[in-house]
Motif scaffolding. Sequence first.
Motif, PDB file in Angstrom:
ATOM      1  N   UNK A 102       0.819  -1.228   0.000  1.00  0.00           N
ATOM      2  CA  UNK A 102       0.000   0.000   0.000  1.00  0.00           C
ATOM      3  C   UNK A 102       0.848   1.272   0.000  1.00  0.00           C
ATOM      4  N   UNK A 103       1.924   1.265   0.768  1.00  0.00           N
ATOM      5  CA  UNK A 103       2.802   2.432   0.820  1.00  0.00           C
ATOM      6  C   UNK A 103       3.485   2.661  -0.522  1.00  0.00           C
ATOM      7  N   UNK A 104       3.909   1.578  -1.177  1.00  0.00           N
ATOM      8  CA  UNK A 104       4.563   1.703  -2.484  1.00  0.00           C
ATOM      9  C   UNK A 104       3.596   2.272  -3.520  1.00  0.00           C
ATOM     10  N   UNK A 105       2.372   1.750  -3.534  1.00  0.00           N
ATOM     11  CA  UNK A 105       1.372   2.241  -4.496  1.00  0.00           C
ATOM     12  C   UNK A 105       1.059   3.715  -4.266  1.00  0.00           C
ATOM     13  N   UNK A 106       1.085   4.135  -3.010  1.00  0.00           N
ATOM     14  CA  UNK A 106       0.766   5.525  -2.679  1.00  0.00           C
ATOM     15  C   UNK A 106       1.965   6.451  -2.861  1.00  0.00           C
ATOM     16  N   UNK A 107       3.137   5.894  -3.217  1.00  0.00           N
ATOM     17  CA  UNK A 107       4.325   6.720  -3.402  1.00  0.00           C
ATOM     18  C   UNK A 107       4.942   7.177  -2.092  1.00  0.00           C
ATOM     19  N   UNK A 139       7.491   6.423  -0.053  1.00  0.00           N
ATOM     20  CA  UNK A 139       8.733   5.654  -0.021  1.00  0.00           C
ATOM     21  C   UNK A 139       9.338   5.543   1.371  1.00  0.00           C
ATOM     22  N   UNK A 140       9.388   6.632   2.112  1.00  0.00           N
ATOM     23  CA  UNK A 140       9.974   6.585   3.453  1.00  0.00           C
ATOM     24  C   UNK A 140       9.184   5.636   4.353  1.00  0.00           C
ATOM     25  N   UNK A 141       7.870   5.674   4.259  1.00  0.00           N
ATOM     26  CA  UNK A 141       7.034   4.770   5.055  1.00  0.00           C
ATOM     27  C   UNK A 141       7.249   3.320   4.617  1.00  0.00           C
ATOM     28  N   UNK A 142       7.409   3.106   3.315  1.00  0.00           N
ATOM     29  CA  UNK A 142       7.657   1.752   2.805  1.00  0.00           C
ATOM     30  C   UNK A 142       8.984   1.217   3.319  1.00  0.00           C
ATOM     31  N   UNK A 143      10.015   2.040   3.286  1.00  0.00           N
ATOM     32  CA  UNK A 143      11.330   1.629   3.788  1.00  0.00           C
ATOM     33  C   UNK A 143      11.223   1.227   5.252  1.00  0.00           C
ATOM     34  N   UNK A 144      10.577   2.058   6.038  1.00  0.00           N
ATOM     35  CA  UNK A 144      10.433   1.778   7.466  1.00  0.00           C
ATOM     36  C   UNK A 144       9.669   0.473   7.698  1.00  0.00           C
TER      37      UNK A 144
END
Length: 121
Positions: free
Chosen positions: A28-33, A35-40
């Motif tokens: 979901x984080x990747x689709x929403x762009x 990136x920092x949240x996805x990394x975490x």
Amino acid sequence: MPIAMILASALVVQAPATNENVVEVAYPEMRAGRSAAAIDKIQHADARNADHPARLINLGIAYAREGNTDRARAMFEAAASTDRYRLETASGSWVDSRTLAREALAMLDRGAFDSPRFASR
């Protein structure tokens, strides 16, 4: 569908849905762009799946979007050299993990992750 659209959607991967352990790829984080949240989210996920190619590829994409090309390259190279998996892409296609990793490396070399058009998808 234009090739740029196919590659952009193909590089946001999901772990295959099975009864086995689910691999956290921050879809979901990747689709929403985000990136920092996805990394975490990926970094704090179960360490047993640290070398899963879906996780490595999405982590690499997130690093590339954040401008950290060295870490992105390391993730893509690791995904290209680990066990092969068939991964479901955001567009619903099933693609070999090594193929996705090589495409991501090629995009990184072309600077495709620097494109605002790509990052906004």
